[in-house]
Design a protein around this motif. Structure first.
Motif, PDB file in Angstrom:
ATOM      1  N   ARG A 283       0.836  -1.206   0.000  1.00 44.78           N
ATOM      2  CA  ARG A 283       0.000   0.000   0.000  1.00 44.78           C
ATOM      3  C   ARG A 283       0.870   1.254   0.000  1.00 44.78           C
ATOM      4  O   ARG A 283       0.639   2.180  -0.783  1.00 44.78           O
ATOM      5  CB  ARG A 283      -0.922   0.013   1.223  1.00 44.78           C
ATOM      6  N   GLY A 286       2.385   1.991  -3.372  1.00 43.37           N
ATOM      7  CA  GLY A 286       1.490   2.188  -4.506  1.00 43.37           C
ATOM      8  C   GLY A 286       1.295   0.951  -5.357  1.00 43.37           C
ATOM      9  O   GLY A 286       0.790   1.031  -6.485  1.00 43.37           O
ATOM     10  N   ALA A 288      -0.607  -1.571  -4.304  1.00 41.12           N
ATOM     11  CA  ALA A 288      -1.925  -2.087  -3.929  1.00 41.12           C
ATOM     12  C   ALA A 288      -2.833  -0.901  -3.637  1.00 41.12           C
ATOM     13  O   ALA A 288      -2.393   0.143  -3.160  1.00 41.12           O
ATOM     14  CB  ALA A 288      -1.822  -2.983  -2.692  1.00 41.12           C
ATOM     15  N   ALA A 289      -4.117  -1.079  -3.938  1.00 39.76           N
ATOM     16  CA  ALA A 289      -5.075   0.007  -3.741  1.00 39.76           C
ATOM     17  C   ALA A 289      -5.248   0.346  -2.273  1.00 39.76           C
ATOM     18  O   ALA A 289      -5.440   1.513  -1.908  1.00 39.76           O
ATOM     19  CB  ALA A 289      -6.421  -0.382  -4.357  1.00 39.76           C
ATOM     20  N   ASP A 290      -5.198  -0.654  -1.427  1.00 38.99           N
ATOM     21  CA  ASP A 290      -5.315  -0.467   0.011  1.00 38.99           C
ATOM     22  C   ASP A 290      -4.664  -1.665   0.695  1.00 38.99           C
ATOM     23  O   ASP A 290      -4.152  -2.569   0.015  1.00 38.99           O
ATOM     24  CB  ASP A 290      -6.779  -0.300   0.445  1.00 38.99           C
ATOM     25  N   GLU A 291      -4.683  -1.673   2.040  1.00 39.91           N
ATOM     26  CA  GLU A 291      -3.997  -2.749   2.752  1.00 39.91           C
ATOM     27  C   GLU A 291      -4.645  -4.105   2.471  1.00 39.91           C
ATOM     28  O   GLU A 291      -3.951  -5.122   2.363  1.00 39.91           O
ATOM     29  CB  GLU A 291      -3.992  -2.471   4.256  1.00 39.91           C
ATOM     30  N   GLU A 292      -5.962  -4.135   2.326  1.00 39.31           N
ATOM     31  CA  GLU A 292      -6.643  -5.403   2.047  1.00 39.31           C
ATOM     32  C   GLU A 292      -6.198  -5.973   0.702  1.00 39.31           C
ATOM     33  O   GLU A 292      -5.916  -7.168   0.576  1.00 39.31           O
ATOM     34  CB  GLU A 292      -8.156  -5.183   2.063  1.00 39.31           C
ATOM     35  N   ASP A 293      -6.121  -5.112  -0.300  1.00 34.48           N
ATOM     36  CA  ASP A 293      -5.632  -5.543  -1.613  1.00 34.48           C
ATOM     37  C   ASP A 293      -4.185  -6.016  -1.496  1.00 34.48           C
ATOM     38  O   ASP A 293      -3.794  -7.032  -2.095  1.00 34.48           O
ATOM     39  CB  ASP A 293      -5.749  -4.375  -2.594  1.00 34.48           C
ATOM     40  N   GLY A 294      -3.381  -5.294  -0.719  1.00 37.41           N
ATOM     41  CA  GLY A 294      -1.988  -5.685  -0.536  1.00 37.41           C
ATOM     42  C   GLY A 294      -1.861  -7.045   0.124  1.00 37.41           C
ATOM     43  O   GLY A 294      -1.038  -7.874  -0.296  1.00 37.41           O
ATOM     44  N   ARG A 297      -2.514  -9.788  -2.345  1.00 33.62           N
ATOM     45  CA  ARG A 297      -1.394  -9.992  -3.275  1.00 33.62           C
ATOM     46  C   ARG A 297      -0.253 -10.767  -2.608  1.00 33.62           C
ATOM     47  O   ARG A 297       0.368 -11.640  -3.223  1.00 33.62           O
ATOM     48  CB  ARG A 297      -0.900  -8.647  -3.799  1.00 33.62           C
TER      49      ARG A 297
END
Length: 438
Positions: A283, A286, A288-294, A297
């Protein structure tokens, strides 16, 4: 105006505020040898007692960063890192760096050796035959560029003022200063040329910060100073009331990290911390869109085995065995004595003195009591019982790995004393205990 170190010391001793020029001159003098160890010790004690205002802390951090080489990078992705304040069974770096690299980040991780009861990442990597933990800066740059990650020790070229000041603090009772802890950590990270840093601030019986308010204060101080010095930084507060992994030692932790990356073992607490830190790194960078997306991944990089491939490439690029991931037992040292440690009575683990567990590893030879002491890579503890687990016949508190029977006896008794056994289930502390963002 002539620079007089004693005047800087006097001003801070009396509660005054130092300006940027005074701080820069003092650190330049320390690096060049014009400031003596006694003068540096006196200023460190004055800072411990009086503290530093935020601008002073930023200025000291920047001055120590500029005392040596400051790396710059031209890479097709963000340069990211994490730093842990230290714990027991905390081998996250070995899994996290390759996982973040597999997601497109570049991780030039400058790690340290064991300190007190805590394990050191560089001591763990020294357990890998051939692995160069002290490459020159050219080789370090090359591995980060080609592989995506490299975990190495501090080069003499990076923040040399910190190296000298830390050695002085270590013998003058000034290690505990939050301001000096902050500047020590951040000067090395800024010298590494990072775009983003995530702090893992440990709290609990196996951490330097025993209580949550103190850990929160340290996280906020480090984060505020880092961002003030131009380094995007956030922090997670993670639990150290029990070992993070079920192993503690050097070779045994390398083997654990390999088992984790290859899917042979995925313990929930270790996995939660690794994925949370990785998600926040992505996150910040840049990626990942946010921590959840990160987190998603990082989960995929680990589950797919790609992170294990990056780890293998890093090890090989830094001189380690080409088949370490496939055949860790062929290369990692093992102790001649192994012994299961039964509790004094069967029951449920209610609490753990995690610091005592770490000191048991040190006493086995897996850490140092003096800076010049060698470290035995083979010794340590495995199968450490966590809070809430039943222990008794067939379910030991731990398995000791020792060089001789006497050492095994001492370690077994130290482990028994570190564990509190009850007849009822114990409440477990959450693994992630908080966070800090600017």
């Amino acid at each position: 105006m002539t620079f007089l170190p004693q005047e800087v010391i006097r001003r801070k001793r009396d509660g005054g505020t130092l300006d940027d020029a005074e701080i820069a001159a003092f650190i330049e003098g320390l690096t060049a040898g014009r400031v003596t160890d006694a003068q540096a010790a006196a200023l460190a004690m004055a800072i411990l007692w009086r503290g530093l205002a935020l601008p002073e802390c930023v200025a000291l951090t920047q001055a120590m960063t500029r005392s040596g080489t400051v790396l710059s990078w031209n890479l097709p992705g963000p340069v990211l890192d994490k730093h842990s304040t230290g714990g027991v069974g905390d081998t996250v770096s070995l899994a996290l760096a390759p996982a973040v690299a597999a997601c497109g980040g570049f991780v030039p991780m400058i790690a340290g050796r064991g300190l007190g009861h805590t394990g050191g990442t560089i001591d763990k990597l020294d357990a890998i035959p051939g692995y160069r933990t002290q490459p020159d800066l050219g080789a370090f740059r090359s591995v980060v560029t080609d592989v995506g990650c490299a975990i190495v020790g501090q080069s003499p070229d990076l923040a040399p003022a910190d190296r000298r000041l830390y050695a002085i603090r270590d013998v003058t009772g000034t290690v505990e200063s939050i301001d000096l802890i902050t500047t020590s950590i951040l000067s090395k990270k800024l010298a590494a040329g990072l775009d983003g840093l995530v702090m893992d601030v440990k709290v609990g019986s196996g951490a330097f910060m025993l209580h949550l308010p103190d850990a929160k204060a340290l996280a906020e101080r480090i984060g505020t100073v880092a961002n003030g010095a131009g380094l995007r930084t956030s922090a997670l507060l993670t639990d150290m009331d029990e070992p993070l992994a079920s192993v503690a030692g050097n070779a045994v932790e390398v083997a654990y990290a390999i088992d984790y990356l290859t899917g042979r073992r995925r313990e929930p607490r270790f996995h939660e911390v690794t994925v949370a830190l990785g998600g926040e790194m992505l996150r910040l960078g840049g990626l990942a869109a946010d921590e959840e997306d990160g987190r998603a991944r990082v989960e995929e990089a680990i589950a797919s085995g790609v992170a294990a491939e990056y780890f293998a490439r890093m090890v090989a690029a830094l001189g380690g065995p080409l088949d370490l991931v496939e055949n860790p037992g062929r290369h990692l040292a093992s102790a001649p004595i192994t012994r299961a440690v039964e509790p004094h009575r069967p029951g449920i683990v209610a609490a753990i003195d995690t610091r005592a567990v770490g000191l048991a590893v040190v006493a086995l030879g897996g850490g140092r009591t003096r800076p010049e002491d060698p470290v035995d890579p083979a010794v340590g503890l495995t199968e450490l019982a966590g809070i809430g687990r039943w222990a008794g016949q067939g379910k030991p508190l731990a398995v000791v790995h020792a060089r001789d029977e006497a050492a095994a006896d001492r370690a077994a008794e130290a482990v028994r004393r570190a564990y509190s056994i009850a007849d009822f289930d114990a409440a477990k502390t959450p693994t992630i205990r908080g966070s800090w963002t600017p």
